[in-house]
Scaffold this motif. Sequence first.
Motif, mmCIF file in Angstrom:
data_model
loop_
_atom_site.group_PDB
_atom_site.id
_atom_site.type_symbol
_atom_site.label_atom_id
_atom_site.label_comp_id
_atom_site.label_asym_id
_atom_site.label_seq_id
_atom_site.Cartn_x
_atom_site.Cartn_y
_atom_site.Cartn_z
ATOM 1 N N GLY A 39 -20.397 -64.699 0.472
ATOM 2 C CA GLY A 39 -19.412 -63.636 0.313
ATOM 3 C C GLY A 39 -18.057 -63.906 0.936
ATOM 4 O O GLY A 39 -17.211 -63.013 0.965
ATOM 5 N N GLY B 131 -25.012 -59.844 -0.287
ATOM 6 C CA GLY B 131 -23.964 -60.822 -0.599
ATOM 7 C C GLY B 131 -22.617 -60.455 -0.022
ATOM 8 O O GLY B 131 -21.962 -61.269 0.626
ATOM 9 N N GLY C 91 -26.093 -60.273 7.422
ATOM 10 C CA GLY C 91 -25.276 -61.301 6.777
ATOM 11 C C GLY C 91 -24.683 -60.843 5.464
ATOM 12 O O GLY C 91 -24.381 -61.659 4.598
ATOM 13 N N THR C 92 -24.514 -59.531 5.300
ATOM 14 C CA THR C 92 -23.896 -59.051 4.066
ATOM 15 C C THR C 92 -22.399 -59.352 4.082
ATOM 16 O O THR C 92 -21.873 -59.975 3.158
ATOM 17 C CB THR C 92 -24.143 -57.539 3.885
ATOM 18 O OG1 THR C 92 -25.536 -57.288 4.029
ATOM 19 C CG2 THR C 92 -23.671 -57.085 2.517
ATOM 20 N N GLY C 93 -21.741 -58.917 5.131
ATOM 21 C CA GLY C 93 -20.341 -59.279 5.259
ATOM 22 C C GLY C 93 -19.345 -58.259 4.726
ATOM 23 O O GLY C 93 -18.143 -58.512 4.716
ATOM 24 N N ASN D 34 -24.360 -67.749 6.222
ATOM 25 C CA ASN D 34 -24.114 -67.038 4.956
ATOM 26 C C ASN D 34 -23.675 -65.591 5.155
ATOM 27 O O ASN D 34 -24.096 -64.703 4.418
ATOM 28 C CB ASN D 34 -25.358 -67.054 4.054
ATOM 29 C CG ASN D 34 -25.703 -68.421 3.500
ATOM 30 O OD1 ASN D 34 -26.671 -68.590 2.801
ATOM 31 N ND2 ASN D 34 -24.880 -69.424 3.790
ATOM 32 N N GLY E 62 -20.158 -64.367 5.598
ATOM 33 C CA GLY E 62 -18.982 -64.028 4.808
ATOM 34 C C GLY E 62 -17.718 -64.140 5.629
ATOM 35 O O GLY E 62 -17.137 -65.208 5.732
#
Lengths: 486, 486
Positions: free
Chosen positions: A113, A219, A314-316, A435, A437
């Motif tokens: 992301g 993501g 870890g979405t961001g 991962n 973002g």
Amino acid sequence: MIDLRPILLVHGLLLSILALGMVIPGLVDLLHGNPDWLVFVTSSALTGFFGVSLFLATRGGQFRFSIRQAFLMTATIWVILPAFAALPFVLTDPGLSYTDAFFEAMSGITTTGSTVMTGLDLTPPGILLWRAILQWLGGIGIIIMALSVLPMLRVGGMQMFKVEAFETQEKVLPRAASLASALAVIYVVLTAAWTVMLYWADMSALDSVLHAMTTISTGGYSSKDASVGHFRSWAVDWIITAGMIVGAIPFLLYLQAVRGRPMALLRDTQVQWFLGTAVVGVAMVAWWLWQEGGMDALNALRYAAFNTVSVMTGTGYATADYWQWGGVVGGAPVAVLFCLMFVGGCAGSTSCGIKVFRFQILGAMAAIQLRRLLQPSGVFIPYYNKKPIQEGVAEAVMAFFFMYALSVAFLAMLLGMTGLDHVTAISGAATAISNVGPGLGDVIGPAGNFSTLPDTAKWLLSAGMLLGRLELFTVLVLLMPRFWRD
Amino acid sequence: MIDLRPILLVHGLLLSILALGMVIPGLVDLLHGNPDWLVFVTSSALTGFFGVSLFLATRGGQFRFSIRQAFLMTATIWVILPAFAALPFVLTDPGLSYTDAFFEAMSGITTTGSTVMTGLDLTPPGILLWRAILQWLGGIGIIIMALSVLPMLRVGGMQMFKVEAFETQEKVLPRAASLASALAVIYVVLTAAWTVMLYWADMSALDSVLHAMTTISTGGYSSKDASVGHFRSWAVDWIITAGMIVGAIPFLLYLQAVRGRPMALLRDTQVQWFLGTAVVGVAMVAWWLWQEGGMDALNALRYAAFNTVSVMTGTGYATADYWQWGGVVGGAPVAVLFCLMFVGGCAGSTSCGIKVFRFQILGAMAAIQLRRLLQPSGVFIPYYNKKPIQEGVAEAVMAFFFMYALSVAFLAMLLGMTGLDHVTAISGAATAISNVGPGLGDVIGPAGNFSTLPDTAKWLLSAGMLLGRLELFTVLVLLMPRFWRD
Ligand SMILES: [K+]
Ligand SMILES: [K+]
């Protein structure tokens, strides 16, 4: 010599699926009267031609993988797919350079992301949807990979999550396919549910779909420059917070719950630890925002929950430039968020990072070390999820942890060599391999963007995302000369 | 109930030695006509009274330690000694608060070298000498501890460095004492040699002694506000660079060299890796300072060598505000230095950090994991120094590495809670646990000082220094309820 045919067969198959995926944003652009629809048709045709040709050229051989082939297939597929997925970003007008497009596609498909695109608010719907589709496909891809290929490859202790249906390589292929389909159905249902909820919370139909896709896949690509902060909505914030948590829990447990074993979800210690850590992290950050940051209690809880869960899973996404909180209330929330960035979610979910089960195993091993200090001759057996940890798992997890730290350090140095300042270099390495973002600081922080980085840095970060997404060892093993020897 | 008598006996003995040590700066102040001599006499009398009383009250019992007693003795001694060593800092005029004094003493005796004192250039010689003596005593203390107590306690894989002379607890006490004396002689000789060299390089007699003491002990306390940068001397910089390297190599190897086995030093893989890492680190930093920083080649080498070796060995001297290099030449040198801060020197030397041998073992384990991925049924034996690694060592080292990361993260969060910004909190935690000295950023960086931190932060950092110096587990084991149970 490694027989490449079964590998290329899978490449062909997945590229064909990717080509089909490109049709959807094309249709949306066509409906919106946007000329980009032609971009997607062209990209789809190119990708489809390659995919189908590969498939036709290699079919008919036996569909069985040696360990080497499985490693090579897994690592290359995550390079080939973004290489083609980058096409729409290049062909659109104004298009990205291929470096930027590959970065954006890799960042999408690994569910990282990090973005090089600016002016999202004015970007046509097709491209925005394409970014979301990449993350969404990447999310289900990693869920299935974590149950099928990774346990077989014994990467970083993933053999613990071996599922019977995938256990032997030949006989149970039908059962494996049915399990994968069942997981995909759950993934689709969850995405649909979050789409409806977000739509109910007054998002547009397109934004609802987009954000549901990038929430469940943890993501973090948004259709807005200000990320989810754009919507300034209580309901949206809480719905997405819940969705990110849902995306970070092992999907197999949902399947078991649906199949009549709901307690499996609650009794899983990885889930318990994940939720416990999230609650403690949110409570700490919320407390500071409330007591020191001058927010009222409910707003403090809302912003703390959203941004902490976003970093940890870890979405961001961001609803605040949380790296600036340090200046207001001291470094504690930033330190908490920076640490949680490495924790990540559960194995078998869409989220990345070191993952909760590894911390459980490392904790169990450290506790045993302490007990062994007092009783040097005592025999201690480490447990995970109330079962003794299989032989070899603890060593694999510890080696993973070490290689994770080493990879972040090494990537940070390489990034520094491209001229980045040390905050950008170190947090960039961490955010890529985990991962997540966004990174830390003014350049790549939640209020920043990766577009200004030098091209070399973008390629290095892309490599970092790949490394992190494939649990390090899947990539590192290819670097051993021994791998290529007969 | 743990029998405290043998523990208190050692406390009494070492406090008496500390009291004797206080006489030396007292004499120097008397010679310089400085009224502080009275401070040292008072402190010495107080400490000596306590020490001798304890000794007399507890002698006569049997001088034998159970594992619990050994842990408790080791951990408490490093708290009791700075508690008394702080006295001169409190009693001098203008004196420090007890918090500041304890911090300064703990930072001294653990050879950390973080300081709360400002205006060193105007500080009387006695106090300056006392700081150096603390580091010097701490240095020899840790060398002997790393050969005697720590291997017996099996802390973090230290059992690998078991020496025959210390092996059984009773019989060989005379041999242990003779080995300890021999090491002390080497320590004294090296300190004397560096004093002479620094004096030859035009330092004053007092400064030569001070800096020799804090160089060989990789302590890093200087008598100048600008640290070694004050002297602006080629000769001084290179002499001290060499001295810091000497201090970070296992002292037992010097003893073997003197006793006719010089090749043991060169053949030790820990020494080879330590020197190799230092050379690579220095070369990288020098290259950037030369190519990007606008220094000529020789100056680039000099500044790179001094500051890189200072950070890596955890000495903590500075001849430049190296954290500012990032702004000039990109983040790479800062990233290199930040990583090397964790590496530290060799086990059995005066330096701290994770230590080179642990990275060797972690690397060996990671390499085996990679090979195991290709040959799941293969049997691989990890080696250290050309010998198979003993059972239990790898697990202990990996648990150490994990607990190290966890401790830094946890301490950083606690420091953040005292209101420190995140750069100060994170680098402060790292520099304390690695016993380096300066941190990162404007507050506690090489150009900064720890005096402005809140008192809570100073106590937390003191605890961090103790934790790092005692290889974590010696302290952590005391926190287990099991430890206190019968
Ligand atoms: K992400
Ligand atoms: K030091």
